[in-house]
Design an enzyme around this catalytic site. Structure first.
Site: not given
Ligand code: CO
Length: 208
Positions: A41, A43, A45, A97, A100
């Site tokens: 992803c 993302d 993090r 994750h 998400c």
């Molecule tokens: Co995500």
């Protein structure tokens, strides 16, 4: 984080790397032969190399919203083709994750513009597994399970490609489904039975 610091950070990073190995960048420039294709992803993090504890050159990385593998997306399809056919990676990882935002957004009744067709694929995952997901009463647990099932379905999408079917027949190639738990920092192996899944998928999606 100040964007102005980035070039200073980069200068220090180069210095550290060269301190450990004066030939570090010279060697990097000679080419890549990663063992892993990592699809994760976007993302912020969920890093790729950092969470796996690996170095530049060890993973070919593709990231998009909610680690999706839609068969009409030229980007992810090209990445798979290149990594499997030319770089000859031995492992393809789809890493989702918990928490998400993409998965969460997909389950909300909102018009999200251009994100609609992208996130629609996650609604399809929900529909395929509706019975199981609807039976989970705790909302957080339901989202977590949807994250896991989404990883599983994206692994299935990887297996549906001709290049993966062909290369699997000729050499060692494995597909893995993982989930990163942002809350604990732990990486979880969903232990997807790739050979069994592949056999089942090929009954319908056999291409090569
Ligand atoms: Co995500």
């Amino acid at each position: 984080m100040d964007i102005k610091n980035i070039f200073e950070n980069n200068r220090k990073w180069v210095e550290t790397k060269l301190g450990l190995d004066p030939n570090y960048f010279k060697q990097l420039s000679e080419g890549q032969s990663p063992e892993i294709l990592y699809i994760g992803c976007s993302d912020s993090r969920v890093t790729a190399e950092d969470l796996m504890g690996i170095q530049p050159g060890e993973a070919f990385v593709h990231r998009n919203i909610a680690n999706m593998v839609p068969n009409t997306d030229l980007n992810v399809m090209s990445v798979i083709e290149y990594a499997v056919r030319y770089l000859k990676v031995n492992h393809i990882v789809v890493c989702g994750h918990y928490y998400c935002g993409g998965v969460k957004a997909a389950m909300q009744s909102a018009d999200l513009g251009i994100l609609n067709p992208w996130l629609r694929n996650i609604r399809d995952v929900y529909r395929i597994h509706q019975q199981e997901l609807d039976s989970i009463s705790n909302e957080e647990d339901r989202y977590k399970r949807l994250v896991e099932l989404n990883v599983q379905e994206q692994c299935v999408n990887v297996i549906k490609t001709a290049v993966v079917q062909r290369e699997y027949r000729d050499r060692d190639l494995m597909v893995h489904g993982w989930v990163f738990d942002v809350h604990s920092g732990k990486l979880i192996d969903l232990k997807i039975d790739f050979p069994k899944l592949l056999k089942h998928i090929m009954e319908i999606y056999h291409l090569d």
